[in-house]
Design a protein around this motif. Structure first.
Motif, PDB file in Angstrom:
ATOM      1  N   VAL A 137      62.685  64.535 -20.050  1.00  0.00           N
ATOM      2  CA  VAL A 137      61.690  65.603 -19.974  1.00  0.00           C
ATOM      3  C   VAL A 137      61.086  65.682 -18.568  1.00  0.00           C
ATOM      4  CG1 VAL A 137      59.603  64.366 -20.761  1.00  0.00           C
ATOM      5  CG2 VAL A 137      59.889  66.807 -21.269  1.00  0.00           C
ATOM      6  N   TYR A 138      60.979  64.546 -17.890  1.00  0.00           N
ATOM      7  CA  TYR A 138      60.475  64.560 -16.516  1.00  0.00           C
ATOM      8  C   TYR A 138      61.481  65.238 -15.588  1.00  0.00           C
ATOM      9  CZ  TYR A 138      57.525  60.983 -18.623  1.00  0.00           C
ATOM     10  OH  TYR A 138      56.673  60.312 -19.450  1.00  0.00           O
ATOM     11  N   LEU A 139      62.760  65.033 -15.880  1.00  0.00           N
ATOM     12  CA  LEU A 139      63.808  65.672 -15.074  1.00  0.00           C
ATOM     13  C   LEU A 139      63.806  67.180 -15.273  1.00  0.00           C
ATOM     14  CD1 LEU A 139      66.660  63.053 -15.560  1.00  0.00           C
ATOM     15  CD2 LEU A 139      65.080  63.293 -13.623  1.00  0.00           C
ATOM     16  N   VAL A 140      63.504  67.642 -16.486  1.00  0.00           N
ATOM     17  CA  VAL A 140      63.374  69.086 -16.740  1.00  0.00           C
ATOM     18  C   VAL A 140      62.247  69.655 -15.872  1.00  0.00           C
ATOM     19  CG1 VAL A 140      62.683  70.824 -18.454  1.00  0.00           C
ATOM     20  CG2 VAL A 140      64.346  69.054 -19.070  1.00  0.00           C
ATOM     21  N   ALA A 141      61.117  68.966 -15.856  1.00  0.00           N
ATOM     22  CA  ALA A 141      59.984  69.436 -15.057  1.00  0.00           C
ATOM     23  C   ALA A 141      60.316  69.454 -13.567  1.00  0.00           C
ATOM     24  CB  ALA A 141      58.760  68.567 -15.336  1.00  0.00           C
ATOM     25  N   ALA A 142      60.966  68.407 -13.088  1.00  0.00           N
ATOM     26  CA  ALA A 142      61.350  68.368 -11.675  1.00  0.00           C
ATOM     27  C   ALA A 142      62.302  69.510 -11.338  1.00  0.00           C
ATOM     28  CB  ALA A 142      61.996  67.015 -11.351  1.00  0.00           C
ATOM     29  N   GLU A 143      63.246  69.758 -12.231  1.00  0.00           N
ATOM     30  CA  GLU A 143      64.194  70.855 -12.011  1.00  0.00           C
ATOM     31  C   GLU A 143      63.469  72.187 -11.922  1.00  0.00           C
ATOM     32  OE1 GLU A 143      67.524  73.029 -14.670  1.00  0.00           O
ATOM     33  OE2 GLU A 143      67.783  70.857 -14.446  1.00  0.00           O
TER      34      GLU A 143
END
Length: 123
Positions: A69-75
Motif C-alpha cells: 500500500v505504501y508503494l501504491v502511494a509512492a507511485e
C-alpha cells in the motif's frame, strides 16, 4: 506521506496542516495514506489543498502495514519509495513503510514530528 488518525487529528494538527501547505509550495509532494474505506468527494476536495495524492485502503484493496500500500502511494506521487517519508503514530505501520523502502517517522507530537521532518527535508 501522512496517516490521518492520530497525526492529522492531533490537538495541534493545525500546525501540521500549515507545514503541509508550505511544503507543497516548496515543491515537496505530499500524500495522505489512510486505512479508511474512503472519503466523500467534499472531504477529498478539501484534502487536495494539502495533498497531491489520497490513498484510502478501501479504495485500493490494500491496508497498512502491508508494504504494497505504501508503494501504491509512492507511485501516485510519481516517486520511488526510497524518496519518501511516512508519518504515523503506529509503530507497526512505520515498520511497513520501512519494509517498502521509506523513511519512517513515528509521530508522538506535532512539535517532534515537525522537527524530524525539518531534518529530513532540509534545504
Amino acid at each position: 506521506m501522512v496517516d490521518f488518525a492520530g497525526v492529522l487529528t492531533d490537538p495541534d494538527a493545525g500546525r501540521f496542516y500549515d507545514y503541509l501547505a508550505a511544503a507543497r509550495e516548496r515543491g515537496v509532494r505530499t500524500a495522505l495514506l489512510s486505512n479508511a474505506p474512503g472519503a466523500s468527494d467534499e472531504v477529498k476536495n478539501t484534502m487536495f489543498d494539502y495533498f497531491d495524492a489520497l490513498v484510502f485502503s478501501g479504495e485500493v484493496g490494500l491496508a497498512k502495514p502491508d508494504p504494497a500500500v505504501y508503494l501504491v502511494a509512492a507511485e501516485r506521487l510519481g516517486l520511488p519509495a526510497t524518496r519518501c517519508a511516512f508519518v504515523d503514530d503506529s509503530a507497526t505501520n512505520i515498520r511497513g513503510a520501512v519494509e517498502a523502502g521509506m523513511v519512517g517517522v513515528h509521530h508522538r507530537s506535532v512539535s517532534e514530528t515537525l522537527d524530524e521532518l525539518a531534518v529530513l527535508f532540509a534545504g
